[in-house]
Write an enzyme that holds these catalytic residues in place. Structure first.
Site, PDB file in Angstrom:
ATOM      1  N   TRP A  11       0.833  -1.206   0.000  1.00 59.70           N
ATOM      2  CA  TRP A  11       0.000   0.000   0.000  1.00 59.70           C
ATOM      3  C   TRP A  11       0.866   1.254   0.000  1.00 59.70           C
ATOM      4  O   TRP A  11       0.582   2.220  -0.714  1.00 59.70           O
ATOM      5  CB  TRP A  11      -0.951  -0.037   1.177  1.00 59.70           C
ATOM      6  CG  TRP A  11      -2.052   0.995   1.191  1.00 59.70           C
ATOM      7  CD1 TRP A  11      -2.570   1.591   2.296  1.00 59.70           C
ATOM      8  CD2 TRP A  11      -2.805   1.531   0.086  1.00 59.70           C
ATOM      9  NE1 TRP A  11      -3.586   2.458   1.956  1.00 59.70           N
ATOM     10  CE2 TRP A  11      -3.751   2.443   0.597  1.00 59.70           C
ATOM     11  CE3 TRP A  11      -2.750   1.310  -1.287  1.00 59.70           C
ATOM     12  CZ2 TRP A  11      -4.627   3.148  -0.210  1.00 59.70           C
ATOM     13  CZ3 TRP A  11      -3.638   2.025  -2.103  1.00 59.70           C
ATOM     14  CH2 TRP A  11      -4.562   2.929  -1.563  1.00 59.70           C
ATOM     15  N   GLY A 134     -10.588   3.250   2.271  1.00 64.17           N
ATOM     16  CA  GLY A 134     -11.584   3.000   1.241  1.00 64.17           C
ATOM     17  C   GLY A 134     -11.316   1.679   0.552  1.00 64.17           C
ATOM     18  O   GLY A 134     -10.380   0.958   0.908  1.00 64.17           O
ATOM     19  N   LYS A 189     -13.657  -4.080   8.830  1.00 63.27           N
ATOM     20  CA  LYS A 189     -13.885  -4.805   7.573  1.00 63.27           C
ATOM     21  C   LYS A 189     -12.886  -5.950   7.415  1.00 63.27           C
ATOM     22  O   LYS A 189     -13.193  -6.970   6.789  1.00 63.27           O
ATOM     23  CB  LYS A 189     -13.838  -3.835   6.396  1.00 63.27           C
ATOM     24  CG  LYS A 189     -12.548  -3.030   6.242  1.00 63.27           C
ATOM     25  CD  LYS A 189     -11.534  -3.710   5.359  1.00 63.27           C
ATOM     26  CE  LYS A 189     -10.261  -2.908   5.269  1.00 63.27           C
ATOM     27  NZ  LYS A 189      -9.258  -3.551   4.367  1.00 63.27           N
ATOM     28  N   ASP A 242     -15.306  -0.556   1.382  1.00 67.31           N
ATOM     29  CA  ASP A 242     -14.106  -1.325   1.700  1.00 67.31           C
ATOM     30  C   ASP A 242     -14.465  -2.754   2.108  1.00 67.31           C
ATOM     31  O   ASP A 242     -13.742  -3.705   1.817  1.00 67.31           O
ATOM     32  CB  ASP A 242     -13.334  -0.628   2.817  1.00 67.31           C
ATOM     33  CG  ASP A 242     -11.846  -0.968   2.798  1.00 67.31           C
ATOM     34  OD1 ASP A 242     -11.425  -1.725   1.911  1.00 67.31           O
ATOM     35  OD2 ASP A 242     -11.131  -0.469   3.669  1.00 67.31           O
ATOM     36  N   ASN A 254      -6.876 -10.729   3.999  1.00 65.75           N
ATOM     37  CA  ASN A 254      -7.708 -11.183   5.111  1.00 65.75           C
ATOM     38  C   ASN A 254      -8.658 -12.300   4.661  1.00 65.75           C
ATOM     39  O   ASN A 254      -8.832 -13.295   5.351  1.00 65.75           O
ATOM     40  CB  ASN A 254      -8.490 -10.008   5.700  1.00 65.75           C
ATOM     41  CG  ASN A 254      -7.581  -9.032   6.426  1.00 65.75           C
ATOM     42  OD1 ASN A 254      -7.197  -9.254   7.554  1.00 65.75           O
ATOM     43  ND2 ASN A 254      -7.221  -7.946   5.753  1.00 65.75           N
TER      44      ASN A 254
END
Length: 333
Positions: A11, A134, A189, A242, A254
Site C-alpha cells: 500500500w 476506502g 472490515k 471497503d 484477510n
C-alpha cells in the site's frame, strides 16, 4: 510538494506511485536498507508489487531523518501494531504543523486508541492529523484502475489538503469529519473478511458470505455509534465500500487467510508464505477492548477471534454463530 511516505509495503508503494505521478517529490521510507537500495537503483520494490517500475521521482531511504527532512506532508503506511513506536520515532523529526495522514487500520490493544488517537497522544495537534481509507487494493491502484477513497480529519483544511494531494484522474478522493467512524470501519472490515474467507473455505456459498457481510455491517454500525461516530459512515467508502472489496476480492489477504484458516492453515504459516501482515487477525483481538468498554455485542468478531487465537474449530464455531437467539435485524442502533 515534498512528501514522506513511511512504509514501503504494497500500500505504501502504491500510494507513493500515486503521489509521484501527480507531480510530487516522494521519499519512501523502507524498513531495511536492502529494499531502499533496490528501489533507488532498480526502481522496483523487491518485496511488494515488484512487477511495477517506479518513477525516479520516488527516492527511498531506511533513515527516518532523511525521509522527513523538508517534508511538507507525511503519509503513514506501517502495520497498525507499530503506530505508536513510529509516532515516537518521528516526534522530533516532523514540524508541529506538518500535516500527517495515517493509512494504517486497527485498534491499539492496551489503550483502545484508534490510529489518529495514537498519533495525537504522541504528537499532539489533532487537527493536522487525518486518516485515509476506502476500497483500495494496492494491486489495482498501482495499475491506475479507477478507485475512490475517503480522507477524514477534525481539521477541515487538513482533509481538503490531503484530498487534493492524492486526487488523480483514476484515484477519486472525498472528505469527511467522522474520523472515528472511518477508522472503526477500516479495522472492522478486515475481521469480517476473515469470517467470509472461513465460510468459503468451509464450502459455504455466496448467501453465507452476503449474510456475514451485512451482519458485519450491523456490528460495525453498533460500535461506531457507541464510540461517537456516525452510522452513515458505515454505508460509505470506508464502510460498505471497503467491506465489499475486502470480502470479495482475490487480492484480499484477510479473505485468503480466512480460507486457509478453515482448511487447517495458521497465521504464522500465512505470514511466512506471503510476507504480509493480516490486520484482521490483530483487530479481532483489539476490538474486544472497545466492545467491552462500550458494552457492544460483536458476535462475528468474537467467533473470528476464537478461531484465530483460541483454537476454536471453524465448523463448530460457524454452527454456534448460526444458532444464536433470533432477534430484530437492527438491534442496538
Amino acid at each position: 510538494m515534498r512528501v514522506a511516505v513511511i512504509g514501503a509495503g504494497s500500500w505504501g508503494t502504491a500510494l507513493a506511485l500515486v503521489l509521484a505521478e501527480a507531480g510530487h517529490e516522494v521519499v519512501l521510507w523502507a524498513r531495511t536498507p536492502e529494499v531502499a537500495r533496490a528501489i533507488n537503483e532498480e526502481h522496483r520494490n523487491p518485496r511488494y508489487l515488484s512487477d511495477y517500475r517506479l518513477p525516479s521521482a520516488i527516492r527511498a531511504t531506511a533513515d527516518y531523518a532523511c525521509a522527513c527532512e523538508g517534508a511538507e506532508a507525511v503519509v503513514i503506511v506501517t502495520p497498525s501494531a507499530a503506530l505508536r513506536s513510529v509516532a515516537a520515532d518521528l516526534r522530533e523529526l516532523i514540524a508541529p504543523a506538518t500535516p500527517i495522514v495515517i493509512c494504517s487500520k486497527g485498534v491499539e490493544a492496551e489503550s483502545g486508541y484508534l490510529p489518529v488517537g495514537v498519533f495525537e497522544s504522541e504528537l499532539g495537534n489533532r487537527d493536522r492529523l487525518a486518516v485515509l481509507s476506502g476500497p483500495n487494493h494496492a494491486e489495482e491502484v498501482i495499475k491506475a484502475k479507477p478507485a475512490g477513497t475517503v480522507i477524514a480529519s477534525s481539521g477541515q483544511d487538513t482533509a481538503v489538503m490531503f484530498r487534493d494531494l492524492f486526487a488523480s484522474p483514476t484515484f477519486r478522493t472525498y472528505t469527511s469529519d467522522d474520523v472515528t467512524g472511518v477508522e472503526l470501519c477500516a479495522a472492522f472490515k478486515n475481521v469480517i473478511a476473515i469470517a467470509v474467507g472461513v465460510a468459503y473455505g468451509l464450502g459455504y456459498g455466496d448467501n453465507t458470505a452476503a449474510m456475514l457481510m451485512t451482519r458485519g455491517l450491523a456490528e460495525m454500525s453498533r460500535l461506531t455509534v457507541k464510540c461517537g461516530g456516525q452510522a452513515i459512515t458505515c454505508m460509505g467508502l470506508a464502510g460498505a465500500g471497503d467491506l465489499i472489496a475486502t470480502c470479495t476480492s482475490e487480492h484480499s489477504r484477510n479473505r485468503s487467510f480466512g480460507v486457509e484458516l478453515a482448511q487447517g492453515g495458521t497465521l504464522d504459516g500465512y505470514r511466512e508464505r506471503t510476507h504480509m501482515v493480516v490486520e484482521g487477525a490483530l483487530a479481532c483481538k483489539t476490538l474486544k477492548t472497545l466492545s467491552e468498554a462500550y458494552n457492544v455485542e460483536l458476535p462475528i468478531t468474537d467467533v473470528v477471534r476464537g478461531v484465530v487465537w483460541e483454537g476454536a474449530d471453524p465448523k463448530a464455531a460457524a454452527k454456534d454463530l448460526f444458532a444464536r437467539p433470533l432477534t430484530t435485524e437492527f438491534y442496538g442502533l
